[in-house]
Design a protein around this motif. Structure first.
Motif, PDB file in Angstrom:
ATOM      1  N   ASP A 235       0.837  -1.212   0.000  1.00  0.00           N
ATOM      2  CA  ASP A 235       0.000   0.000   0.000  1.00  0.00           C
ATOM      3  C   ASP A 235       0.873   1.264   0.000  1.00  0.00           C
ATOM      4  O   ASP A 235       0.518   2.264  -0.622  1.00  0.00           O
ATOM      5  N   GLY A 236       2.008   1.197   0.694  1.00  0.00           N
ATOM      6  CA  GLY A 236       2.954   2.323   0.653  1.00  0.00           C
ATOM      7  C   GLY A 236       3.484   2.497  -0.760  1.00  0.00           C
ATOM      8  O   GLY A 236       3.620   3.622  -1.263  1.00  0.00           O
ATOM      9  N   ILE A 237       3.772   1.386  -1.424  1.00  0.00           N
ATOM     10  CA  ILE A 237       4.274   1.442  -2.806  1.00  0.00           C
ATOM     11  C   ILE A 237       3.188   1.987  -3.734  1.00  0.00           C
ATOM     12  O   ILE A 237       3.463   2.776  -4.639  1.00  0.00           O
ATOM     13  N   ALA A 238       1.941   1.602  -3.482  1.00  0.00           N
ATOM     14  CA  ALA A 238       0.826   2.114  -4.298  1.00  0.00           C
ATOM     15  C   ALA A 238       0.791   3.640  -4.228  1.00  0.00           C
ATOM     16  O   ALA A 238       0.568   4.317  -5.236  1.00  0.00           O
ATOM     17  N   ALA A 239       1.058   4.200  -3.049  1.00  0.00           N
ATOM     18  CA  ALA A 239       1.078   5.666  -2.897  1.00  0.00           C
ATOM     19  C   ALA A 239       2.291   6.263  -3.621  1.00  0.00           C
ATOM     20  O   ALA A 239       2.210   7.354  -4.191  1.00  0.00           O
ATOM     21  N   LEU A 240       3.393   5.534  -3.631  1.00  0.00           N
ATOM     22  CA  LEU A 240       4.616   6.011  -4.293  1.00  0.00           C
ATOM     23  C   LEU A 240       4.431   6.142  -5.811  1.00  0.00           C
ATOM     24  O   LEU A 240       5.034   7.009  -6.449  1.00  0.00           O
ATOM     25  N   LEU A 241       3.571   5.284  -6.372  1.00  0.00           N
ATOM     26  CA  LEU A 241       3.343   5.292  -7.830  1.00  0.00           C
ATOM     27  C   LEU A 241       2.888   6.661  -8.333  1.00  0.00           C
ATOM     28  O   LEU A 241       3.153   7.029  -9.471  1.00  0.00           O
ATOM     29  N   ALA A 242       2.173   7.394  -7.471  1.00  0.00           N
ATOM     30  CA  ALA A 242       1.654   8.710  -7.870  1.00  0.00           C
ATOM     31  C   ALA A 242       2.773   9.744  -7.953  1.00  0.00           C
ATOM     32  O   ALA A 242       2.601  10.794  -8.549  1.00  0.00           O
ATOM     33  N   GLU A 243       3.924   9.439  -7.346  1.00  0.00           N
ATOM     34  CA  GLU A 243       4.997  10.438  -7.254  1.00  0.00           C
ATOM     35  C   GLU A 243       6.182  10.153  -8.164  1.00  0.00           C
ATOM     36  O   GLU A 243       6.934  11.050  -8.516  1.00  0.00           O
ATOM     37  N   GLN A 244       6.417   8.888  -8.459  1.00  0.00           N
ATOM     38  CA  GLN A 244       7.611   8.562  -9.253  1.00  0.00           C
ATOM     39  C   GLN A 244       7.458   7.222  -9.945  1.00  0.00           C
ATOM     40  O   GLN A 244       6.522   6.464  -9.657  1.00  0.00           O
ATOM     41  N   LYS A 245       8.420   6.920 -10.841  1.00  0.00           N
ATOM     42  CA  LYS A 245       8.380   5.638 -11.531  1.00  0.00           C
ATOM     43  C   LYS A 245       8.826   4.509 -10.609  1.00  0.00           C
ATOM     44  O   LYS A 245       9.866   4.602  -9.943  1.00  0.00           O
ATOM     45  N   VAL A 246       8.007   3.465 -10.582  1.00  0.00           N
ATOM     46  CA  VAL A 246       8.368   2.254  -9.855  1.00  0.00           C
ATOM     47  C   VAL A 246       8.263   1.112 -10.873  1.00  0.00           C
ATOM     48  O   VAL A 246       7.201   0.919 -11.477  1.00  0.00           O
ATOM     49  N   TYR A 247       9.342   0.407 -11.067  1.00  0.00           N
ATOM     50  CA  TYR A 247       9.352  -0.666 -12.062  1.00  0.00           C
ATOM     51  C   TYR A 247       9.096  -2.028 -11.431  1.00  0.00           C
ATOM     52  O   TYR A 247       9.607  -2.328 -10.345  1.00  0.00           O
ATOM     53  N   ALA A 248       8.338  -2.843 -12.143  1.00  0.00           N
ATOM     54  CA  ALA A 248       8.273  -4.277 -11.846  1.00  0.00           C
ATOM     55  C   ALA A 248       9.449  -4.896 -12.595  1.00  0.00           C
ATOM     56  O   ALA A 248       9.628  -4.637 -13.787  1.00  0.00           O
ATOM     57  N   TYR A 249      10.264  -5.657 -11.902  1.00  0.00           N
ATOM     58  CA  TYR A 249      11.501  -6.172 -12.499  1.00  0.00           C
ATOM     59  C   TYR A 249      11.491  -7.701 -12.455  1.00  0.00           C
ATOM     60  O   TYR A 249      11.391  -8.300 -11.387  1.00  0.00           O
ATOM     61  N   ARG A 250      11.590  -8.290 -13.638  1.00  0.00           N
ATOM     62  CA  ARG A 250      11.680  -9.760 -13.711  1.00  0.00           C
ATOM     63  C   ARG A 250      13.143 -10.144 -13.559  1.00  0.00           C
ATOM     64  O   ARG A 250      13.908  -9.997 -14.512  1.00  0.00           O
ATOM     65  N   PHE A 251      13.492 -10.599 -12.386  1.00  0.00           N
ATOM     66  CA  PHE A 251      14.904 -10.937 -12.121  1.00  0.00           C
ATOM     67  C   PHE A 251      15.273 -12.234 -12.843  1.00  0.00           C
ATOM     68  O   PHE A 251      14.396 -13.051 -13.181  1.00  0.00           O
ATOM     69  N   GLU A 252      16.559 -12.404 -13.006  1.00  0.00           N
ATOM     70  CA  GLU A 252      17.065 -13.667 -13.536  1.00  0.00           C
ATOM     71  C   GLU A 252      17.416 -14.534 -12.328  1.00  0.00           C
ATOM     72  O   GLU A 252      18.165 -14.088 -11.444  1.00  0.00           O
ATOM     73  N   GLY A 253      16.879 -15.722 -12.245  1.00  0.00           N
ATOM     74  CA  GLY A 253      17.173 -16.600 -11.114  1.00  0.00           C
ATOM     75  C   GLY A 253      15.976 -17.462 -10.764  1.00  0.00           C
ATOM     76  O   GLY A 253      14.900 -17.301 -11.337  1.00  0.00           O
ATOM     77  N   THR A 254      16.177 -18.360  -9.834  1.00  0.00           N
ATOM     78  CA  THR A 254      15.114 -19.262  -9.392  1.00  0.00           C
ATOM     79  C   THR A 254      14.740 -18.927  -7.964  1.00  0.00           C
ATOM     80  O   THR A 254      15.614 -18.843  -7.095  1.00  0.00           O
ATOM     81  N   ARG A 255      13.444 -18.726  -7.731  1.00  0.00           N
ATOM     82  CA  ARG A 255      12.987 -18.397  -6.380  1.00  0.00           C
ATOM     83  C   ARG A 255      12.454 -19.640  -5.687  1.00  0.00           C
ATOM     84  O   ARG A 255      11.698 -20.420  -6.284  1.00  0.00           O
ATOM     85  N   PHE A 256      12.829 -19.796  -4.451  1.00  0.00           N
ATOM     86  CA  PHE A 256      12.271 -20.858  -3.609  1.00  0.00           C
ATOM     87  C   PHE A 256      11.523 -20.192  -2.467  1.00  0.00           C
ATOM     88  O   PHE A 256      12.102 -19.382  -1.740  1.00  0.00           O
ATOM     89  N   ASP A 257      10.259 -20.520  -2.310  1.00  0.00           N
ATOM     90  CA  ASP A 257       9.470 -19.944  -1.216  1.00  0.00           C
ATOM     91  C   ASP A 257       9.748 -20.744   0.048  1.00  0.00           C
ATOM     92  O   ASP A 257       9.025 -21.686   0.381  1.00  0.00           O
ATOM     93  N   CYS A 258      10.803 -20.354   0.748  1.00  0.00           N
ATOM     94  CA  CYS A 258      11.219 -21.121   1.930  1.00  0.00           C
ATOM     95  C   CYS A 258      10.404 -20.780   3.168  1.00  0.00           C
ATOM     96  O   CYS A 258      10.717 -21.249   4.261  1.00  0.00           O
ATOM     97  N   GLY A 259       9.350 -19.990   3.001  1.00  0.00           N
ATOM     98  CA  GLY A 259       8.397 -19.789   4.083  1.00  0.00           C
ATOM     99  C   GLY A 259       7.377 -20.920   4.104  1.00  0.00           C
ATOM    100  O   GLY A 259       6.488 -20.949   4.936  1.00  0.00           O
TER     101      GLY A 259
END
Ligand code: G1P
Length: 290
Positions: A235-259
């Motif tokens: 929600d904080g990031i949603a507010a930031l969108l109104a002020e500046q560019k925020v990029y969604a970034y597709r990283f290179e790598g494999t994610r493991f949800d260790c939670g």
């Protein structure tokens, strides 16, 4: 945000209920993937990205994390006297000498946004990284946070790691709607925390890596409780969108949800299979011979 990334925040005050009863006394971030605790993978990634100040947002049950990064004089002395150089190097190598750790407490579990806000006095007004250690990201080349830090510095923007998830899982993640998202990165137009599949703007989910400006703190201070009654970073990031560019970034790598148990098992098998001796053990167990 063309400055280098010097500080990284690790929100580690979560309860880890999915690993009870172990997490009753062992912080979930201390659960091992082979011989390293989860938090070590996260710290290694931050240091590789250029961080020299690591900020752990912790609670009173997580002393083990501070102990782990502290110098173990007695142990080091014993290993040194016994001539166990490899083990000594492993123990000393948990943190390079130029890196310092700062611990701040989150007295009440009010949400991820609130946890990040607790780091404000240490970060101040500079760009910083956030790593959620549950998301272990492995890559043969540059680590995910380093990829993002370089991108954010070049674009003078914020960056949030994303990857596609099954539609049925959107309620577990922050979900973004971004422009040109078939590319490596796209400007986020809209972001929402844990939407139902039928309400999700896409199936592109936030993964636990962020490069954010110090400005996010002012926005988080004004963020009211959202999904799950918690103060959400999304929600904080949603507010930031109104002020500046925020990029969604597709990283290179494999994610493991260790939670989660499946994620922790996958990560363990992944790293075991990279070690010839352990790979043999895995094959024997899978073949029913172990
Ligand atoms: C948090 C964030 C969510 C993000 C996720 C990634 O959720 O709130 O936006 O997608 O981490 O792991 P949590 O897993 O803490 O519920």
């Amino acid at each position: 945000m063309s400055q280098a990334l010097r500080k990284v925040v690790f929100p580690v005050a979560g309860l880890g209920t999915r690993f009870l009863p172990a997490s009753k006394v062992v912080a979930k971030e201390m659960l091992p993937v082979l011989d390293k605790p989860l938090i070590q993978y996260a710290v290694d990634e931050a240091v590789e990205a250029g961080a020299d100040t690591l900020v752990f947002v912790t609670n009173r049950y997580k002393h083990a994390i501070a102990d782990y990064f502290d110098t173990a004089f007695e142990l080091e002395h014993k290993l040194e006297r016994a001539g166990k150089r490899d083990l000594l190097a492993a123990v000393r190598g948990v943190l390079p000498a130029h890196v310092r750790c700062v611990f701040v407490t989150q007295a009440e579990a009010l949400g991820l946004g609130h946890a990040v806000l607790c780091a404000k006095p240490v970060i101040g007004d500079e760009p910083f990284g956030v790593i959620l250690p549950d998301d272990l990201i492995w890559n043969r080349g540059k680590g995910a946070l380093r990829q993002m830090a370089e991108f954010a510095a070049a674009e003078n923007a914020a960056a949030i790691a994303v990857e596609e998830v099954p539609r049925s899982d959107t309620h577990k993640y922050g979900i973004v709607d971004a422009a040109a998202i078939d590319q490596r990165a796209g400007v986020i137009r809209h972001v929402v925390e844990k939407p139902k599949p039928e309400e999700a703007p896409s199936n592109l989910a936030i993964v636990g890596r962020y490069v954010l400006p110090g400005r996010i703190f002012g926005l988080l201070e004004q963020t009211r409780p959202g999904a799950g009654g918690e103060i959400q970073l999304t929600d904080g990031i949603a507010a930031l969108l109104a002020e500046q560019k925020v990029y969604a970034y597709r990283f290179e790598g494999t994610r493991f949800d260790c939670g989660s148990k499946p994620g922790l098992v996958k990560a363990t098998l992944h790293f075991a299979l990279q070690d010839p001796a352990l790979a043999q053990v895995v094959r024997e167990v899978v073949a029913g011979e172990g």
